[in-house]
Design an enzyme around this catalytic site. Structure first.
Site, PDB file in Angstrom:
ATOM      1  N   GLU A  58       0.896  -1.134   0.116  1.00  0.00           N
ATOM      2  CA  GLU A  58      -0.024  -0.057   0.064  1.00  0.00           C
ATOM      3  C   GLU A  58       0.753   1.288   0.153  1.00  0.00           C
ATOM      4  OE1 GLU A  58      -0.139  -2.655   1.900  1.00  0.00           O
ATOM      5  OE2 GLU A  58      -2.124  -2.829   2.776  1.00  0.00           O
ATOM      6  N   ALA A 168      14.061 -44.381  -8.375  1.00  0.00           N
ATOM      7  CA  ALA A 168      15.715 -44.654  -8.860  1.00  0.00           C
ATOM      8  C   ALA A 168      15.886 -46.265  -8.968  1.00  0.00           C
ATOM      9  CB  ALA A 168      16.340 -44.299  -7.436  1.00  0.00           C
ATOM     10  N   MET A 169      16.862 -46.599  -9.645  1.00  0.00           N
ATOM     11  CA  MET A 169      17.228 -47.842  -9.996  1.00  0.00           C
ATOM     12  C   MET A 169      17.616 -48.487  -8.351  1.00  0.00           C
ATOM     13  SD  MET A 169      16.584 -47.807 -13.082  1.00  0.00           S
ATOM     14  CE  MET A 169      16.905 -49.509 -13.140  1.00  0.00           C
TER      15      MET A 169
HETATM   16  N1  LIG Z   1      -1.982  -5.447   3.745  1.00  0.00           N
HETATM   17  C1  LIG Z   1      -0.514  -5.984   3.732  1.00  0.00           C
HETATM   18  N2  LIG Z   1       0.312  -5.480   2.680  1.00  0.00           N
HETATM   19  C2  LIG Z   1       1.524  -5.882   2.457  1.00  0.00           C
HETATM   20  O1  LIG Z   1       2.372  -5.726   1.677  1.00  0.00           O
HETATM   21  C3  LIG Z   1       2.271  -6.843   3.641  1.00  0.00           C
HETATM   22  N3  LIG Z   1       3.347  -7.102   3.609  1.00  0.00           N
HETATM   23  C4  LIG Z   1       1.203  -7.092   4.770  1.00  0.00           C
HETATM   24  N4  LIG Z   1       1.825  -7.684   5.729  1.00  0.00           N
HETATM   25  C5  LIG Z   1       1.214  -7.941   7.221  1.00  0.00           C
HETATM   26  O2  LIG Z   1       1.875  -7.237   8.012  1.00  0.00           O
HETATM   27  C6  LIG Z   1       2.705  -8.258   8.577  1.00  0.00           C
HETATM   28  C7  LIG Z   1       4.202  -7.802   8.547  1.00  0.00           C
HETATM   29  O3  LIG Z   1       4.255  -6.715   8.977  1.00  0.00           O
HETATM   30  P1  LIG Z   1       5.774  -5.927   9.167  1.00  0.00           P
HETATM   31  O4  LIG Z   1       6.454  -6.165   7.453  1.00  0.00           O
HETATM   32  O5  LIG Z   1       6.602  -6.594  10.135  1.00  0.00           O
HETATM   33  O6  LIG Z   1       5.670  -4.440   9.332  1.00  0.00           O
HETATM   34  C8  LIG Z   1       2.377  -9.687   7.983  1.00  0.00           C
HETATM   35  O7  LIG Z   1       2.494 -10.533   8.712  1.00  0.00           O
HETATM   36  C9  LIG Z   1       0.909  -9.318   7.376  1.00  0.00           C
HETATM   37  O8  LIG Z   1      -0.035  -9.417   8.437  1.00  0.00           O
HETATM   38  N5  LIG Z   1       0.015  -6.534   4.624  1.00  0.00           N
HETATM   39 ZN   LIG Z   2       0.850  -2.918   5.887  1.00  0.00          ZN
END
Ligand SMILES: Nc1nc(O)c(N)c(N[C@@H]2O[C@H](COP(=O)(O)O)[C@@H](O)[C@H]2O)n1
Ligand SMILES: [Zn+2]
Length: 375
Positions: A58, A168-169
């Site tokens: 995001e 495998a043989m």
């Molecule tokens: N919505 C979302 N977008 C991503 O790109 C993500 N990688 C995740 N991951 C969520 O956040 C946790 C990891 O958090 P950190 O990278 O340690 O800040 C992971 O376990 C997911 O729950 N979610």
């Molecule tokens: Zn996130």
């Protein structure tokens, strides 16, 4: 919601899924996630999560969209996170950016999130929708979901056999039953996994190293570089510590040994050793998997001989079999696929074949166990 809106939601979510797949080889222990931002019918920002510790999908998409994110619709394959992990909450970033609507593929099963991301957005007055192309969103992250929902990694067993079901043989000779295209596909399965796991018999008998070899992946240069920047951890199940430190397996790079002998019998210096319960030199495989999940391992690729692969199968620990089938007969003296003695047909485990496709001159069959209750 109008039918037209539902079609548009599915369309943009399909693009977000495509972006998420770019993280196939690199995101774990984090999930693969893609994000698309749309305003006035135009894509104004796209992003995907590349690796743990780096920004989530995001914020990457928000950065690409800039001010155009205000009033826009955000399509994301996994619910935006609401917690402070290695990175700040994405839900807060979306609120600050002033987006109008968020459409998610599925709820995040991480107990630290589990609906709170969407709740945070709704509380801020953002229109929300979840579950768009959900089965595809789930299929992106079998290992992450299995670990979050069951505390175990997703276990895929790779096997290669002749048309008469032999691997495998009798002498152990097995190179090569399948052709180069199948072997490249195996390299990509290794690259996708968090862990490639084998047993002492395979390492002792075949000198197996189980590395990912860049030249054999059959991927473009950019993806190969991504893959090689994060090779899977190689794990050896060796209940009695029979494999010597000078074995090619240990010389090929970092590895983890899972054993059940007492700590004083471990290697004094050498690979990391994890001790789990076991009986008579046989590691308890479920305990080994629980220990791997606790270390953040999402996906395990088992590449082992009939004894270890058979043990995983018999103990109901396998989520998926990927079996490469070569157009050869190896004859009745050759080795079987799995050590799994069965007396009655009624006891034969049922599998559902979910995919079958040609790979060069060989075939790749994917099958999943059918729980006994539903047979
Ligand atoms: N919505 C979302 N977008 C991503 O790109 C993500 N990688 C995740 N991951 C969520 O956040 C946790 C990891 O958090 P950190 O990278 O340690 O800040 C992971 O376990 C997911 O729950 N979610
Ligand atoms: Zn996130």
């Amino acid at each position: 919601m109008t039918a037209e809106q539902a079609v548009l939601d599915a369309h943009y979510m399909a693009r977000a899924l495509e972006l998420a797949r770019k993280g196939l080889y690199t995101t774990h222990p984090n999930p693969r996630v893609g994000c698309v931002i749309v305003r006035d019918g135009q894509i104004v920002g796209e992003g995907w999560h590349e690796r743990t510790g780096e920004p989530h999908a995001e914020p990457n998409a928000l950065r690409a969209a800039g001010e155009k994110a205000r009033g826009a619709t955000v399509y994301v394959t996994l619910e935006p996170c609401s917690h402070h992990g290695r990175t700040p909450p994405c839900a807060d970033a979306l609120v600050s950016a002033g987006v109008a609507r968020v459409v998610a593929g599925m709820q995040d099963p991480n107990p630290e999130v589990a609906g709170r991301g969407m709740q945070r957005l709704a509380q801020a007055g953002i229109d929300i929708r979840s579950g768009v192309l959900e089965s595809q969103a789930r299929a992106l992250n079998p290992g992450f979901l299995k670990r979050m929902e069951h505390g175990l990694p997703f276990v895929r067993v790779k096997l290669a056999m002749s048309l008469d079901g032999r691997t495998a043989m009798a002498s152990g000779e097995s190179q090569w039953i399948t052709g180069p295209a199948a072997r490249a596909a195996v390299q990509r399965l290794r690259a996708e996994a968090s862990v490639v796991l084998t047993g002492a018999d395979t390492v002792l008998a075949d000198g197996a190293r189980l590395t990912v070899r860049a030249a054999e992946l059959g991927l473009d240069e950019e993806t190969t570089a991504l893959v090689m920047s994060r090779p899977p951890l190689r794990v050896l199940i060796d209940g009695r510590l029979r494999v010597p430190l000078n074995a090619p397996f240990f010389k090929a790079g970092p590895a983890l040994v899972i054993t059940c002998v007492t700590p004083e019998n471990q290697f004094p210096r050498g690979p990391e050793c994890l001790v789990v319960p076991g009986v008579e030199g046989q590691v308890d495989l479920r305990s080994a998997l629980v220990a791997l999940a606790a270390r953040g391992v999402n996906d395990v690729l088992v590449e082992a001989g009939p004894s270890l692969a058979g043990a995983f199968a018999q103990q109901g620990l396998v989520d998926e079999y990927v079996i490469f089938v070569a157009g050869k007969f190896l004859g009745s003296a050759a080795r079987p696929l799995l050590d799994w003695p069965l007396e009655k047909l009624a006891d034969a485990p049922q599998l559902k074949i979910t995919d079958m496709r040609a790979v060069g001159d060989d075939w790749r069959v994917t099958a999943i166990p059918v729980p006994a209750a539903s047979v």
